[in-house]
Scaffold this motif. Structure first.
Motif, PDB file in Angstrom:
ATOM      1  N   PRO A 169       0.815  -1.220   0.000  1.00 45.23           N
ATOM      2  CA  PRO A 169       0.000   0.000   0.000  1.00 45.23           C
ATOM      3  C   PRO A 169       0.843   1.263   0.000  1.00 45.23           C
ATOM      4  CG  PRO A 169       0.104  -0.924   2.192  1.00 45.23           C
ATOM      5  CD  PRO A 169       0.786  -1.908   1.292  1.00 45.23           C
ATOM      6  N   ASP A 170       0.235   2.384  -0.347  1.00 47.46           N
ATOM      7  CA  ASP A 170       0.872   3.695  -0.291  1.00 47.46           C
ATOM      8  C   ASP A 170       0.950   4.103   1.182  1.00 47.46           C
ATOM      9  OD1 ASP A 170       1.530   6.389  -0.254  1.00 47.46           O
ATOM     10  OD2 ASP A 170       0.309   6.891  -2.010  1.00 47.46           O
ATOM     11  N   LEU A 171       2.141   4.026   1.763  1.00 44.90           N
ATOM     12  CA  LEU A 171       2.296   4.239   3.204  1.00 44.90           C
ATOM     13  C   LEU A 171       1.918   5.650   3.639  1.00 44.90           C
ATOM     14  CD1 LEU A 171       5.618   2.295   3.948  1.00 44.90           C
ATOM     15  CD2 LEU A 171       3.257   1.540   4.250  1.00 44.90           C
ATOM     16  N   ILE A 172       2.196   6.641   2.782  1.00 46.39           N
ATOM     17  CA  ILE A 172       1.839   8.020   3.127  1.00 46.39           C
ATOM     18  C   ILE A 172       0.318   8.159   3.196  1.00 46.39           C
ATOM     19  CG2 ILE A 172       1.897  10.421   2.359  1.00 46.39           C
ATOM     20  CD1 ILE A 172       4.647   9.866   1.176  1.00 46.39           C
ATOM     21  N   ALA A 173      -0.367   7.556   2.215  1.00 48.88           N
ATOM     22  CA  ALA A 173      -1.834   7.592   2.207  1.00 48.88           C
ATOM     23  C   ALA A 173      -2.401   6.844   3.412  1.00 48.88           C
ATOM     24  CB  ALA A 173      -2.355   6.990   0.909  1.00 48.88           C
ATOM     25  N   VAL A 174      -1.758   5.744   3.774  1.00 50.85           N
ATOM     26  CA  VAL A 174      -2.191   4.973   4.942  1.00 50.85           C
ATOM     27  C   VAL A 174      -2.075   5.821   6.206  1.00 50.85           C
ATOM     28  CG1 VAL A 174      -1.633   3.020   6.441  1.00 50.85           C
ATOM     29  CG2 VAL A 174      -1.689   2.702   3.971  1.00 50.85           C
ATOM     30  N   MET A 175      -0.937   6.509   6.369  1.00 56.62           N
ATOM     31  CA  MET A 175      -0.728   7.341   7.558  1.00 56.62           C
ATOM     32  C   MET A 175      -1.761   8.471   7.631  1.00 56.62           C
ATOM     33  SD  MET A 175       1.602   5.838   9.162  1.00 56.62           S
ATOM     34  CE  MET A 175       1.855   7.043  10.454  1.00 56.62           C
ATOM     35  N   LYS A 176      -2.127   9.031   6.484  1.00 57.18           N
ATOM     36  CA  LYS A 176      -3.132  10.095   6.455  1.00 57.18           C
ATOM     37  C   LYS A 176      -4.490   9.569   6.906  1.00 57.18           C
ATOM     38  CE  LYS A 176      -1.066  12.989   2.828  1.00 57.18           C
ATOM     39  NZ  LYS A 176      -1.219  13.502   1.433  1.00 57.18           N
ATOM     40  N   GLY A 177      -4.717   8.280   6.677  1.00 58.00           N
ATOM     41  CA  GLY A 177      -5.990   7.684   7.070  1.00 58.00           C
ATOM     42  C   GLY A 177      -6.209   7.650   8.569  1.00 58.00           C
ATOM     43  N   PHE A 178      -5.120   7.790   9.343  1.00 54.18           N
ATOM     44  CA  PHE A 178      -5.238   7.787  10.804  1.00 54.18           C
ATOM     45  C   PHE A 178      -5.509   9.178  11.365  1.00 54.18           C
ATOM     46  CE2 PHE A 178      -2.798   3.858  10.093  1.00 54.18           C
ATOM     47  CZ  PHE A 178      -3.563   2.978  10.830  1.00 54.18           C
ATOM     48  N   ILE A 179      -5.539  10.188  10.475  1.00 56.10           N
ATOM     49  CA  ILE A 179      -5.882  11.553  10.900  1.00 56.10           C
ATOM     50  C   ILE A 179      -7.396  11.715  10.795  1.00 56.10           C
ATOM     51  CG2 ILE A 179      -5.579  14.009  10.444  1.00 56.10           C
ATOM     52  CD1 ILE A 179      -2.883  13.295   9.132  1.00 56.10           C
ATOM     53  N   PRO A 180      -8.091  11.965  11.906  1.00 51.62           N
ATOM     54  CA  PRO A 180      -9.553  12.078  11.861  1.00 51.62           C
ATOM     55  C   PRO A 180     -10.026  13.135  10.861  1.00 51.62           C
ATOM     56  CG  PRO A 180      -8.794  11.940  14.125  1.00 51.62           C
ATOM     57  CD  PRO A 180      -7.567  12.107  13.273  1.00 51.62           C
ATOM     58  N   SER A 181     -10.968  12.741  10.049  1.00 51.99           N
ATOM     59  CA  SER A 181     -11.565  13.649   9.077  1.00 51.99           C
ATOM     60  C   SER A 181     -13.080  13.496   9.134  1.00 51.99           C
ATOM     61  CB  SER A 181     -11.053  13.331   7.664  1.00 51.99           C
ATOM     62  OG  SER A 181     -11.739  14.097   6.699  1.00 51.99           O
ATOM     63  N   PHE A 182     -13.782  14.629   9.221  1.00 51.02           N
ATOM     64  CA  PHE A 182     -15.239  14.588   9.340  1.00 51.02           C
ATOM     65  C   PHE A 182     -15.927  15.157   8.101  1.00 51.02           C
ATOM     66  CE2 PHE A 182     -13.354  14.960  13.558  1.00 51.02           C
ATOM     67  CZ  PHE A 182     -13.883  13.845  14.185  1.00 51.02           C
ATOM     68  N   TYR A 183     -15.119  15.364   7.051  1.00 49.68           N
ATOM     69  CA  TYR A 183     -15.676  15.925   5.813  1.00 49.68           C
ATOM     70  C   TYR A 183     -16.184  14.799   4.921  1.00 49.68           C
ATOM     71  CZ  TYR A 183     -15.969  18.382   1.335  1.00 49.68           C
ATOM     72  OH  TYR A 183     -16.408  18.894   0.141  1.00 49.68           O
ATOM     73  N   GLN A 184     -17.457  14.865   4.559  1.00 48.88           N
ATOM     74  CA  GLN A 184     -18.088  13.854   3.705  1.00 48.88           C
ATOM     75  C   GLN A 184     -17.889  12.430   4.248  1.00 48.88           C
ATOM     76  OE1 GLN A 184     -16.568  14.592  -0.276  1.00 48.88           O
ATOM     77  NE2 GLN A 184     -18.244  16.021  -0.712  1.00 48.88           N
ATOM     78  N   VAL A 185     -18.054  12.303   5.555  1.00 52.54           N
ATOM     79  CA  VAL A 185     -17.899  10.994   6.197  1.00 52.54           C
ATOM     80  C   VAL A 185     -19.212  10.216   6.112  1.00 52.54           C
ATOM     81  CG1 VAL A 185     -17.551   9.830   8.415  1.00 52.54           C
ATOM     82  CG2 VAL A 185     -16.091  11.738   7.785  1.00 52.54           C
ATOM     83  N   ASP A 186     -19.123   8.948   5.752  1.00 46.23           N
ATOM     84  CA  ASP A 186     -20.308   8.080   5.775  1.00 46.23           C
ATOM     85  C   ASP A 186     -20.464   7.562   7.204  1.00 46.23           C
ATOM     86  OD1 ASP A 186     -22.445   6.418   4.938  1.00 46.23           O
ATOM     87  OD2 ASP A 186     -21.061   4.722   4.880  1.00 46.23           O
ATOM     88  N   TRP A 187     -21.393   8.165   7.941  1.00 50.46           N
ATOM     89  CA  TRP A 187     -21.503   7.855   9.359  1.00 50.46           C
ATOM     90  C   TRP A 187     -22.015   6.446   9.617  1.00 50.46           C
ATOM     91  CZ3 TRP A 187     -18.858  10.384  12.732  1.00 50.46           C
ATOM     92  CH2 TRP A 187     -18.484  11.699  12.457  1.00 50.46           C
ATOM     93  N   MET A 188     -22.736   5.872   8.670  1.00 53.54           N
ATOM     94  CA  MET A 188     -23.179   4.497   8.859  1.00 53.54           C
ATOM     95  C   MET A 188     -21.987   3.534   8.819  1.00 53.54           C
ATOM     96  SD  MET A 188     -26.216   4.685   9.676  1.00 53.54           S
ATOM     97  CE  MET A 188     -26.433   2.915   9.853  1.00 53.54           C
ATOM     98  N   SER A 189     -20.983   3.867   8.001  1.00 54.00           N
ATOM     99  CA  SER A 189     -19.760   3.055   7.973  1.00 54.00           C
ATOM    100  C   SER A 189     -18.985   3.218   9.277  1.00 54.00           C
ATOM    101  CB  SER A 189     -18.874   3.458   6.787  1.00 54.00           C
ATOM    102  OG  SER A 189     -19.496   3.135   5.574  1.00 54.00           O
TER     103      SER A 189
END
Length: 400
Positions: A169-189
């Motif tokens: 996997p793209d490690l930089i993209a993976v690390m960004k995934g651990f930063i909480p983001s609430f923009y356009q979040v699918d709350w059911m997921s």
């Protein structure tokens, strides 16, 4: 050397990890990764931390009191009507919910093995899994069950971690995934990811199994290490599944762990498919054993029945769950995934209730220096607030 010796004490925490990493978790994590990439990894991390916190409380309660959560709840409710209401909620929600889970666990595990053994009928594999669970639980040996579960957890972890490494996997993209983001979040997921990790029946399973495993209050340190390592490993497995799906299955519709295994074949080859299939089978088998065991602990504790694994009443409870799951699977053609989602919805509703009772028990003055400190309570109430929001969201979802 002390740390290595403590590693040998891993057990009750592994049961919890085995319980929440089931086919439902694999499905939810796979679907999340395929649909939203790495963006919800922070939710899995939050869920893992929340699970560690609550399960540490449950283990501490079991060791200090020598009793499970169900027994502690029963002893702390004096009002007869309230006691009956709580008993009904626990028994119905956990009993019915875990029968639904059991159906999905058997199906998911069988799907994993059927990928490796396509010539063997799915129902034959389900029957064998059910028999293995019955034989293991009927042995009445907590120590043997614990070691068997621990071994399966490590097999499951190895399978998914290696698959994640093979995915590159793209490690930089993976690390960004651990930063909480609430923009356009699918709350059911988000609800699904939290609800499949922070599971109420595991509070009963952990407190009772810790009470059996450790008899001295000095063993709480070992219990904490066990909880952090085992559940932390379970969280890593969940993260690996999200990453694998995000890397290889973007845009695909993943409805089961079997779909993930098949989707990886053209991308990573047969080796990855075999690894995921083994992981799925291990996840299904572990959950097939832990769901009925947790039901027996919760039900017997809240009803005041002996939690001795060799007593008939205790055995009848877990047997009903296993047999009901097998029968439901044999005669019902509903989607197992749908049944799991229903069970998760029910669990999300009962979770805040059980979390509140756990917090009440952990602030009892009778626990003396082992009761919750300020930090425990602050973090506990934060997580409790999130579980209440999940509960409200699930109720609204069920009402359409």
């Amino acid at each position: 050397m002390k740390f290595i010796n403590r590693l040998k004490n891993i057990g009750p925490g592994a049961l919890v990890a085995a319980a929440f990493i089931g086919p439902g978790t694999i499905t939810v994590c796979s679907s999340s990764g395929a649909s939203y990439g790495y963006t919800l990894l922070w939710v899995v991390l939050f869920s893992t931390i929340a699970t560690i916190m609550f399960q540490e409380m449950a283990a501490r309660l079991g060791i200090v009191t020598g009793k499970g959560l169900g027994e502690n709840i029963r002893e702390r409710i004096d009002h007869p009507i309230l006691k009956i209401v709580i008993m009904l909620i626990v028994v119905l929600a956990i009993f019915v919910g875990n029968i639904a889970y059991e159906t999905g666990n058997l199906t998911g595990g069988a799907m994993g093995l059927s990928t490796l053994l396509p010539q063997v009928p799915l129902r034959t594999i389900v029957l064998v899994m059910g028999i293995v669970a019955i034989v293991l639980l009927y042995s009445g040996s907590y120590k043997y069950i614990e070691k068997f579960m621990t071994a399966l957890v490590f097999i499951m972890a190895f399978a998914f971690i290696v698959t994640m490494i093979l995915s590159k996997p793209d490690l930089i993209a993976v690390m960004k995934g651990f930063i909480p983001s609430f923009y356009q979040v699918d709350w059911m997921s988000v609800v699904g990811l939290i609800g499949t990790t922070v599971v109420p029946y595991n509070l009963f399973l952990h407190s009772s199994s810790a009470a059996q495993r450790w008899k001295n209050k000095e063993d709480i340190k070992d219990a904490r290490i066990d909880t952090v390592l085992s559940i932390g490993l379970g969280g890593i497995v969940s993260m690996c599944i999200v990453i694998v799906a995000a890397t290889n299955c973007g845009g695909l519709q993943i409805k089961s762990g079997g779909d993930l295994a098949m989707a990886l074949q053209p991308v990573l080859g047969n080796g990855a498919t075999v690894l995921v299939s083994i992981g799925l089978f291990a996840a299904g088998l572990t959950s097939t054993i832990t769901a009925p065991l947790a039901t027996a602990y919760a039900t017997s504790g809240i009803l005041g029945i002996s939690q001795d694994m060799k007593t008939k009443k205790f055995q009848i409870i877990w047997l009903i769950v296993i047999v009901s799951g097998m029968i439901f699977l044999a005669f019902n053609h509903s989607s197992p995934t749908q049944l799991i989602l229903i069970a998760q919805g029910a669990n999300a509703i009962i979770l805040p209730i059980m979390a509140i009772f756990l917090m009440i028990c952990m602030n009892d003055e009778k626990l003396e220096e082992y009761k919750n400190g300020k930090l425990n309570n602050i973090m506990g109430f934060i997580v409790l607030g999130v579980t209440i929001l999940i509960c409200i969201r699930n109720i609204m979802s069920m009402m359409g």
